[in-house]
Design a protein around this motif. Sequence first.
Motif, PDB file in Angstrom:
ATOM      1  N   VAL A 298      -6.528  12.484 -21.560  1.00  0.00           N
ATOM      2  CA  VAL A 298      -6.339  11.041 -21.617  1.00  0.00           C
ATOM      3  C   VAL A 298      -4.900  10.700 -21.985  1.00  0.00           C
ATOM      4  CG1 VAL A 298      -8.750  10.639 -22.201  1.00  0.00           C
ATOM      5  CG2 VAL A 298      -7.087  10.990 -24.015  1.00  0.00           C
ATOM      6  N   ALA A 299      -4.516   9.476 -21.651  1.00  0.00           N
ATOM      7  CA  ALA A 299      -3.174   8.979 -21.967  1.00  0.00           C
ATOM      8  C   ALA A 299      -3.235   7.457 -22.018  1.00  0.00           C
ATOM      9  CB  ALA A 299      -2.162   9.450 -20.921  1.00  0.00           C
ATOM     10  N   ILE A 300      -2.188   6.850 -22.507  1.00  0.00           N
ATOM     11  CA  ILE A 300      -2.077   5.396 -22.539  1.00  0.00           C
ATOM     12  C   ILE A 300      -1.511   4.930 -21.197  1.00  0.00           C
ATOM     13  CG2 ILE A 300      -1.100   3.410 -23.711  1.00  0.00           C
ATOM     14  CD1 ILE A 300      -3.090   4.964 -25.379  1.00  0.00           C
ATOM     15  N   VAL A 301      -2.271   4.109 -20.477  1.00  0.00           N
ATOM     16  CA  VAL A 301      -1.903   3.677 -19.131  1.00  0.00           C
ATOM     17  C   VAL A 301      -1.701   2.163 -19.138  1.00  0.00           C
ATOM     18  CG1 VAL A 301      -2.570   3.660 -16.708  1.00  0.00           C
ATOM     19  CG2 VAL A 301      -3.274   5.565 -18.174  1.00  0.00           C
ATOM     20  N   ASP A 302      -0.610   1.722 -18.498  1.00  0.00           N
ATOM     21  CA  ASP A 302      -0.362   0.292 -18.319  1.00  0.00           C
ATOM     22  C   ASP A 302      -1.237  -0.194 -17.171  1.00  0.00           C
ATOM     23  OD1 ASP A 302       0.567  -2.258 -17.803  1.00  0.00           O
ATOM     24  OD2 ASP A 302       2.662  -1.763 -18.153  1.00  0.00           O
ATOM     25  N   LEU A 303      -2.272  -0.968 -17.482  1.00  0.00           N
ATOM     26  CA  LEU A 303      -3.250  -1.391 -16.487  1.00  0.00           C
ATOM     27  C   LEU A 303      -2.621  -2.298 -15.432  1.00  0.00           C
ATOM     28  CD1 LEU A 303      -6.125  -1.481 -15.439  1.00  0.00           C
ATOM     29  CD2 LEU A 303      -6.627  -3.273 -17.110  1.00  0.00           C
ATOM     30  N   GLN A 304      -1.780  -3.208 -15.874  1.00  0.00           N
ATOM     31  CA  GLN A 304      -1.171  -4.141 -14.914  1.00  0.00           C
ATOM     32  C   GLN A 304      -0.249  -3.407 -13.942  1.00  0.00           C
ATOM     33  OE1 GLN A 304       0.230  -7.622 -16.847  1.00  0.00           O
ATOM     34  NE2 GLN A 304       1.102  -8.565 -15.037  1.00  0.00           N
ATOM     35  N   ALA A 305       0.499  -2.446 -14.452  1.00  0.00           N
ATOM     36  CA  ALA A 305       1.379  -1.676 -13.577  1.00  0.00           C
ATOM     37  C   ALA A 305       0.573  -0.841 -12.589  1.00  0.00           C
ATOM     38  CB  ALA A 305       2.294  -0.782 -14.422  1.00  0.00           C
ATOM     39  N   GLN A 306      -0.547  -0.290 -13.047  1.00  0.00           N
ATOM     40  CA  GLN A 306      -1.383   0.506 -12.148  1.00  0.00           C
ATOM     41  C   GLN A 306      -2.019  -0.355 -11.071  1.00  0.00           C
ATOM     42  OE1 GLN A 306      -1.890   4.003 -11.964  1.00  0.00           O
ATOM     43  NE2 GLN A 306      -2.677   3.196 -10.034  1.00  0.00           N
ATOM     44  N   LEU A 307      -2.400  -1.579 -11.404  1.00  0.00           N
ATOM     45  CA  LEU A 307      -2.956  -2.487 -10.404  1.00  0.00           C
ATOM     46  C   LEU A 307      -1.927  -2.804  -9.321  1.00  0.00           C
ATOM     47  CD1 LEU A 307      -4.996  -4.957 -12.649  1.00  0.00           C
ATOM     48  CD2 LEU A 307      -5.914  -3.430 -10.897  1.00  0.00           C
ATOM     49  N   ARG A 308      -0.719  -3.086  -9.735  1.00  0.00           N
ATOM     50  CA  ARG A 308       0.335  -3.395  -8.758  1.00  0.00           C
ATOM     51  C   ARG A 308       0.634  -2.175  -7.878  1.00  0.00           C
ATOM     52  NH1 ARG A 308       2.537  -8.268  -9.642  1.00  0.00           N
ATOM     53  NH2 ARG A 308       2.333  -9.224 -11.708  1.00  0.00           N
ATOM     54  N   GLU A 309       0.607  -0.982  -8.486  1.00  0.00           N
ATOM     55  CA  GLU A 309       0.869   0.234  -7.699  1.00  0.00           C
ATOM     56  C   GLU A 309      -0.228   0.448  -6.658  1.00  0.00           C
ATOM     57  OE1 GLU A 309       1.110   5.073  -8.433  1.00  0.00           O
ATOM     58  OE2 GLU A 309       1.534   3.706 -10.098  1.00  0.00           O
TER      59      GLU A 309
END
Length: 449
Positions: A298-309
């Motif tokens: 596991v890791a800390i993921v930026d949800l908004q950045a992943q959505l845009r990607e």
Amino acid sequence: MKCNVFPSGRLCSLRRALLLWLVPLFLAVGACAATTAYWSYARMVDAFMDDQMQQLATSVSANQGVRSAAQSAERVLKRGAYVVQVYGPDGHLRAASYPELKQPLLPEAGFHDVEAGGTRWRVYTLPAGADGESVQVLQSASFRDKLAAERAGTAVAPVLLLLPLSLLVLWVVARAMSTALGDIARQALQQDEHHISELSVAGVPHEIAPLVVSFNSLLRRLREAFVTQRRFVQDAAHELRTPIAAIALQLENMRQDVNCVAAAGRYGQLEAGVRRAQRLVEQLLRLSRQEAAGADGVAIVDLQAQLRESINTLIGLADQRNIDLGFVGPAAAGGPVTLRCIPGDLRSLLDNLIENAVRYTPQGGVVDVRLLHEAGRIAVEVVDTGPGIPQELLPRVFDRFFRVPGTSVEGSGLGLSIAQAAAQRCGLSLTLRNRGDRSGLVARVEALA
């Protein structure tokens, strides 16, 4: 086989079972000890006091001029003083140390138990001597019972004091055993298909160690089974990819040679079948990559950045189908929205949901990806204007290789299954519902409560 040692329901536990069985045992032992001590001391007191009464009667009979002094009721009844009665040859009372006691001379010599004046008495009657006088000695039986109870209580007191201490020690030991079992359970709960490790046997009681060893053997076999499964899916997908790509290339080269209308129809069906096979192989490869990525941790993921990607990755497919693919973020701008999860799983989850929405939405439709903040919880919704899913089929769409009957969109039936598995590994819930305002589907992802 079911063991009846443990009670059923909420009382079915090691700690409660130990207390349920041992507490009554301790209480029974204490009661037996108190009863035995009282019986033993009662016999001892009776034997001692009887001997004293006999000696006193003999002494009074031998010393006729000596008479016992008068005794008070308190000394006689509460302190157990001896009552001496001297009767003449005619059977009349000549002297008594406690005149209030109206007990006639008993005809038979020896010890007797009588009741006089509402009190039980122990009586010793000495036969008449040469002068014809008879001596009778009495003592309160209640005093004897009280004396025996006091002596028994003194002997049993240490045992009674040890009972609460024993129960406390038993509770502590049972709790330590429960904690050891709880530690093993927590280690087992930390296992998943990507991180299967053997449980530690350090500090495990000897009686439980064989269970842990057997469980570790099961975990080893399970780990090998998962590795074999992933290797098979990956190898099969790779082996199928090359020949299917070659078939697709040959079909493309043969297109210009198809002139007959009837042959063109069959040719189109063949191309559609090849595309479905290619799609299935791609999904299998994605599934194998997803399972392999889960081992990264596991890791800390930026949800908004992943959505845009994910949106940028699929914008080409949306443009090809003339789909309006957009992103709707929170109204209030703030810091990054983060999730603690496996990055590969989150990326696979979002890619599959958005790709499904784009593929099943008719040309010219709209797909909105929304990032929401509701009641302090983060949620993602993928909303499309497609045909939706029949309500009775919604529970089945997460099954592998299941496709809604009658759909004309090419697919393998693996996308939502992959998405759900990824969501579960990320600690998220994935739900689908049909839109109420118009046709279309809403896929919602949120953290588990």
